[in-house]
Write a protein that holds these residues in place. Structure first.
Motif, PDB file in Angstrom:
ATOM      1  N   THR A 109       0.852  -1.186   0.000  1.00 51.20           N
ATOM      2  CA  THR A 109       0.000   0.000   0.000  1.00 51.20           C
ATOM      3  C   THR A 109       0.884   1.230   0.000  1.00 51.20           C
ATOM      4  OG1 THR A 109      -1.856  -1.067   1.113  1.00 51.20           O
ATOM      5  CG2 THR A 109      -1.711   1.322   1.289  1.00 51.20           C
ATOM      6  N   VAL A 110       0.597   2.162  -0.920  1.00 48.27           N
ATOM      7  CA  VAL A 110       1.375   3.398  -0.991  1.00 48.27           C
ATOM      8  C   VAL A 110       0.522   4.568  -0.525  1.00 48.27           C
ATOM      9  CG1 VAL A 110       2.840   2.559  -2.866  1.00 48.27           C
ATOM     10  CG2 VAL A 110       0.768   3.836  -3.414  1.00 48.27           C
ATOM     11  N   LEU A 111       1.186   5.554   0.036  1.00 49.11           N
ATOM     12  CA  LEU A 111       0.566   6.807   0.451  1.00 49.11           C
ATOM     13  C   LEU A 111       1.338   7.920  -0.258  1.00 49.11           C
ATOM     14  CD1 LEU A 111      -1.659   7.930   2.303  1.00 49.11           C
ATOM     15  CD2 LEU A 111       0.037   8.037   4.138  1.00 49.11           C
ATOM     16  N   PRO A 112       0.985   8.208  -1.530  1.00 54.21           N
ATOM     17  CA  PRO A 112       1.776   9.136  -2.336  1.00 54.21           C
ATOM     18  C   PRO A 112       1.950  10.519  -1.724  1.00 54.21           C
ATOM     19  CG  PRO A 112       0.261   7.903  -3.723  1.00 54.21           C
ATOM     20  CD  PRO A 112      -0.103   7.599  -2.306  1.00 54.21           C
ATOM     21  N   SER A 113       0.948  11.000  -0.985  1.00 61.14           N
ATOM     22  CA  SER A 113       1.047  12.337  -0.401  1.00 61.14           C
ATOM     23  C   SER A 113       2.168  12.436   0.624  1.00 61.14           C
ATOM     24  CB  SER A 113      -0.282  12.728   0.261  1.00 61.14           C
ATOM     25  OG  SER A 113      -0.593  11.849   1.330  1.00 61.14           O
ATOM     26  N   LYS A 114       2.595  11.290   1.168  1.00 60.90           N
ATOM     27  CA  LYS A 114       3.673  11.260   2.164  1.00 60.90           C
ATOM     28  C   LYS A 114       4.912  10.552   1.633  1.00 60.90           C
ATOM     29  CE  LYS A 114       0.890  12.916   5.403  1.00 60.90           C
ATOM     30  NZ  LYS A 114       1.051  14.275   5.975  1.00 60.90           N
TER      31      LYS A 114
END
Length: 500
Positions: A282-287
């Motif tokens: 799972t990626v969290l692009p904003s961070k």
């Protein structure tokens, strides 16, 4: 109203109401590809259980300790709005993705597109027959991505099963053009090492990067030999998807030996999966963060350079985790929920014998800053309802419910149903709502239940492996603020910044 409150096996209930399934007629419109559904891609067959186990299940149903076969029950704060059963795709239903007024549902035999503009009455827009387990699915703009993790005769939608020992066999990523939702077009295929069990998008303006998770190499497989200690990275140009290609294979578990530096599994760590790749990311692009669930390991890594992800921390749980399956960040990116798929999704692990800490979620706080951040274990969460020994049940795919200041999640548990729970206090998670059906079969251990349960634009959508596509509505003051959050697109493994 039927109350199931036997404390011996069910624990405290939230006030259960029975409900009819309310099956809706499905509409078939498009069939761009023609192929024969392939039983070689199906999950394991039913398993026999002892006569004493069968009688225990029957008695539990008679006593109201578990719902009756196919009976629908739920907490008072959830309504079951709709169900659309399978149609021309007979395989196992799998993951979900969303875009605008559409839901995209994976199936081992292809994928299906629903119009969910009226959640009480979803309509089938298209069904695409393209066999290849497990057809993990995501969307970005005019592109749809589909994972193939079964050895096929070629990359076409007419392929058949073929041994992985044959060099000509194919596994990997498929790309479709969905600019016309009624007539998706197959535009590209990219072969990847050991196939693609799941995948995760890291979208940019001009390109979409795909992190491909796969595992279980074998020296006899020409395209899947050990060591397999990383992930494939695919780059897809949005305006020329036919040029999609693998641009790297970053090693996430460097180390000595044939399998790198991941968890060695048994016999060193009995009952724990050996790490030979990742199951899901799972990626969290904003961070610029990602969390990897990698068989015997959980990892936190930076994706500031998407082609060269860098591991920040690596953790193991050799007491209670058997198989690190998936990951979910909270909105502040100071927590990760990892799931343990004990039994591979085909076992009855939601019973008293297994207990509350195995086949559960592990909640980890992220402490520290930058490259010194660490994952620190806080607690486990498991549904507070024991299931029958003929029901496969374990922690599976879920998503955040976006409420500021709260950490709320909806999650699938196969035949354990759909659970909504609160982990705002990392050490004291608790359930606030649920929906489930009774056993598919009271005589045999039979696979089924919710594969994925996600919150999208005011409703919960669940893809039941056997029963079809469900729409749920939660009415609760704790989750009501989430109804104001609207997204144009949602791939749960590419977590959005809900409040940006």
């Amino acid at each position: 109203m039927t109350l199931l409150s036997n404390p011996r096996t069910r624990r405290r209930r939230l006030g259960i109401t029975t409900a009819a399934a309310g099956l809706l007629a499905a509409l078939l419109s498009a069939q761009p590809a023609v192929a024969t559904p392939d039983p070689g891609d199906s999950p394991p067959a039913e398993k026999k259980v002892s006569e004493s186990t069968r009688e225990d299940v029957r008695e539990a149903v008679r006593n109201g300790e578990i719902p009756g076969q196919d009976e629908t029950v739920h907490s008072a704060n959830i309504r079951h709005l709709a169900n659309i059963p399978k149609d021309v795709l007979p395989g196992t239903n799998s993951d979900l993705a969303f875009q605008g007024r559409y839901a995209f549902a994976g199936n081992y035999d292809g994928f299906r597109i629903f119009d969910i503009s009226n959640p009480k009455s979803p309509r089938t827009v298209a069904q695409v027959l393209c066999p290849g387990s497990q057809n993990d699915i995501s969307v970005s703009g005019d592109l749809l991505f589909l994972s193939t993790d079964s050895s096929r005769s070629d990359s076409s939608c007419n392929s058949t099963t073929q041994p992985a020992t044959e060099k000509s066999s194919w596994e990997g990523m498929k790309v479709f053009d969905i600019s016309d939702k009624r007539n998706p077009k197959y535009v590209a295929a990219v072969e990847t090492a050991c196939g693609s069990h799941t995948h995760t998008l890291v979208p940019e303006r001009r390109n979409v990067y795909i992190y491909v998770s796969s595992y279980s190499p074998n020296a006899a497989y020409p395209d899947c030999r050990p060591p397999h200690d990383g992930i494939s990275v695919i780059k897809v140009p949005r305006h020329a998807p036919e040029k999609a290609a693998v641009v790297g294979f970053p090693v996430l578990f460097p180390g000595e030996g044939a399998d790198g530096g991941g968890n060695p599994g048994g016999p060193v760590n009995p009952g724990v999966s050996k790490t030979t790749g990742c199951h899901d990311i799972t990626v969290l692009p904003s961070k610029d963060l990602a969390a990897g669930a990698c068989m015997g390991d959980g990892i936190l890594f930076s994706i500031e350079d998407p082609e060269h992800p860098k591991v920040i921390d690596q953790v193991q749980d050799n007491v209670n985790f058997a198989f690190w399956h998936s990951a979910t960040f909270n909105q502040k990116a100071n927590k990760v929920v990892f799931t343990d798929e004990l039994g591979g999704g085909g076992a009855a692990t939601c019973n008293a014998a297994v207990g509350p800490n195995r086949g559960a979620d592990g909640i980890y706080d992220i402490v520290g800053k930058g490259d010194k951040r660490q994952l620190v274990f806080r607690s486990y969460y498991k549904i507070p309802r024991h299931q029958a020994d003929t029901e496969n049940c374990v922690a599976h795919n879920g998503s955040l419910i976006p409420v500021k200041g709260k950490d709320l999640m909806v999650q699938a548990w196969y035949q354990g149903g759909v659970s909504v729970w609160d982990f705002t206090d990392s050490s004291r998670p608790h359930e606030i709502a649920y929906f489930e059906r009774g056993p598919i079969n009271t005589e045999r251990l039979t696979g089924g239940g919710s594969w994925s349960a996600y919150y999208y634009n005011g409703h919960i959508y669940s893809n039941d492996m056997v029963k079809g596509f469900d729409v749920l509505k939660i009415d609760d003051r704790r989750t009501d603020p989430a109804q104001r959050v609207r997204l144009g697109e949602l791939n749960v493994q590419t977590q959005p910044d809900y409040f940006d």
